[in-house]
Design a protein around this motif. Sequence first.
Motif, mmCIF file in Angstrom:
data_model
loop_
_atom_site.group_PDB
_atom_site.id
_atom_site.type_symbol
_atom_site.label_atom_id
_atom_site.label_comp_id
_atom_site.label_asym_id
_atom_site.label_seq_id
_atom_site.Cartn_x
_atom_site.Cartn_y
_atom_site.Cartn_z
ATOM 1 N N UNK A 118 9.372 48.063 91.083
ATOM 2 C CA UNK A 118 8.435 48.321 92.174
ATOM 3 C C UNK A 118 7.509 47.141 92.427
ATOM 4 N N UNK A 119 7.142 46.392 91.371
ATOM 5 C CA UNK A 119 6.256 45.243 91.554
ATOM 6 C C UNK A 119 7.009 43.951 91.841
ATOM 7 N N UNK A 120 8.347 43.991 91.876
ATOM 8 C CA UNK A 120 9.163 42.825 92.188
ATOM 9 C C UNK A 120 9.265 41.812 91.068
ATOM 10 N N UNK A 121 8.798 42.156 89.884
ATOM 11 C CA UNK A 121 8.771 41.204 88.769
ATOM 12 C C UNK A 121 9.978 41.349 87.843
ATOM 13 N N UNK A 122 10.854 42.311 88.094
ATOM 14 C CA UNK A 122 12.067 42.481 87.297
ATOM 15 C C UNK A 122 13.226 42.818 88.226
ATOM 16 N N UNK A 123 14.405 42.357 87.846
ATOM 17 C CA UNK A 123 15.646 42.664 88.554
ATOM 18 C C UNK A 123 16.690 42.995 87.502
ATOM 19 N N UNK A 124 17.282 44.166 87.600
ATOM 20 C CA UNK A 124 18.319 44.581 86.653
ATOM 21 C C UNK A 124 19.545 45.028 87.429
ATOM 22 N N UNK A 125 20.718 44.643 86.926
ATOM 23 C CA UNK A 125 21.941 45.056 87.596
ATOM 24 C C UNK A 125 23.173 44.651 86.824
ATOM 25 N N UNK A 126 24.325 44.873 87.447
ATOM 26 C CA UNK A 126 25.607 44.555 86.820
ATOM 27 C C UNK A 126 26.502 43.774 87.767
ATOM 28 N N UNK A 127 27.192 42.803 87.166
ATOM 29 C CA UNK A 127 28.262 42.077 87.840
ATOM 30 C C UNK A 127 29.577 42.752 87.496
ATOM 31 N N UNK A 128 30.458 42.804 88.477
ATOM 32 C CA UNK A 128 31.830 43.272 88.272
ATOM 33 C C UNK A 128 32.774 42.172 88.714
ATOM 34 N N UNK A 129 33.977 42.194 88.147
ATOM 35 C CA UNK A 129 35.003 41.209 88.501
ATOM 36 C C UNK A 129 36.272 41.952 88.867
ATOM 37 N N UNK A 130 36.939 41.453 89.893
ATOM 38 C CA UNK A 130 38.167 42.079 90.369
ATOM 39 C C UNK A 130 39.331 41.650 89.486
ATOM 40 N N UNK A 131 40.090 42.628 89.045
ATOM 41 C CA UNK A 131 41.280 42.422 88.222
ATOM 42 C C UNK A 131 42.437 43.067 88.989
ATOM 43 N N UNK A 132 43.165 42.262 89.751
ATOM 44 C CA UNK A 132 44.181 42.835 90.640
ATOM 45 C C UNK A 132 43.474 43.578 91.761
ATOM 46 N N UNK A 133 43.684 44.877 91.833
ATOM 47 C CA UNK A 133 43.022 45.705 92.841
ATOM 48 C C UNK A 133 41.869 46.508 92.254
ATOM 49 N N UNK A 134 41.586 46.335 90.967
ATOM 50 C CA UNK A 134 40.577 47.136 90.279
ATOM 51 C C UNK A 134 39.337 46.301 89.960
ATOM 52 N N UNK A 135 38.161 46.869 90.231
ATOM 53 C CA UNK A 135 36.908 46.232 89.845
ATOM 54 C C UNK A 135 36.569 46.648 88.421
ATOM 55 N N UNK A 136 36.267 45.672 87.564
ATOM 56 C CA UNK A 136 35.909 45.916 86.168
ATOM 57 C C UNK A 136 34.503 45.380 85.899
ATOM 58 N N UNK A 137 33.757 46.129 85.091
ATOM 59 C CA UNK A 137 32.418 45.685 84.703
ATOM 60 C C UNK A 137 32.535 44.380 83.924
ATOM 61 N N UNK A 138 31.691 43.425 84.245
ATOM 62 C CA UNK A 138 31.737 42.107 83.621
ATOM 63 C C UNK A 138 30.513 41.853 82.742
ATOM 64 N N UNK A 139 29.307 42.041 83.318
ATOM 65 C CA UNK A 139 28.089 41.785 82.555
ATOM 66 C C UNK A 139 26.918 42.517 83.169
ATOM 67 N N UNK A 140 25.948 42.798 82.318
ATOM 68 C CA UNK A 140 24.673 43.359 82.751
ATOM 69 C C UNK A 140 23.655 42.223 82.663
ATOM 70 N N UNK A 141 22.804 42.123 83.668
ATOM 71 C CA UNK A 141 21.764 41.094 83.650
ATOM 72 C C UNK A 141 20.406 41.743 83.878
ATOM 73 N N UNK A 142 19.433 41.257 83.138
ATOM 74 C CA UNK A 142 18.046 41.694 83.279
ATOM 75 C C UNK A 142 17.201 40.445 83.436
#
Length: 172
Positions: A118-142
């Motif tokens: 809410x204060x804009x001082x943190x960003x958390x999320x996940x990257x995914x990578x495509x493997x063929x036609x399937x998206x797979x979780x790659x990494x979490x970033x904080x």
Amino acid sequence: MTENAADQARDRLDILAGDWDTTIIMLDPDGNEGAVSKAVDRYDWMPGGFFLRHDVDAEMEGQLLQSMEIIALARDGEGYETRSYDPDGTINDFSARLDGRQWRIVGAVQRFAGVFSADGMELSGEWEQKDGETWRRLMRVDLKKRPDTAPRSLGNPARRHNIATDIEPKSS
């Protein structure tokens, strides 16, 4: 897109401007946590305030990795376009959207979904990578913004100045 709407879209990117301490947690295809790495992400407006430069200095599995990304308004006026340059010579193009506190980046083989605090001082999320036609979780970033660097912006035309002759905009 009107000039005012374009300025407002650039101004929304001010939430990124500054230095961020980043924790990266690799994920296996089942989502189990793996190696933990650290990085510093720096977002700075380039002179003129039209492009936001993103530099990454990361240490992953004992290797120093540096990359650079340029973020700009999308040509169609819908969101943003980004281009990243990786240390192995890879160039990747992405589209991005900032809707409220949600930051989404989508490319041909990678995508990111994250949320700002809410204060804009943190960003958390996940990257995914495509493997063929399937998206797979790659990494979490904080990411946690260093308070002494926020914001560092030339995005708003009222704040633009000639950095060759002046550090702060002159008051009239």
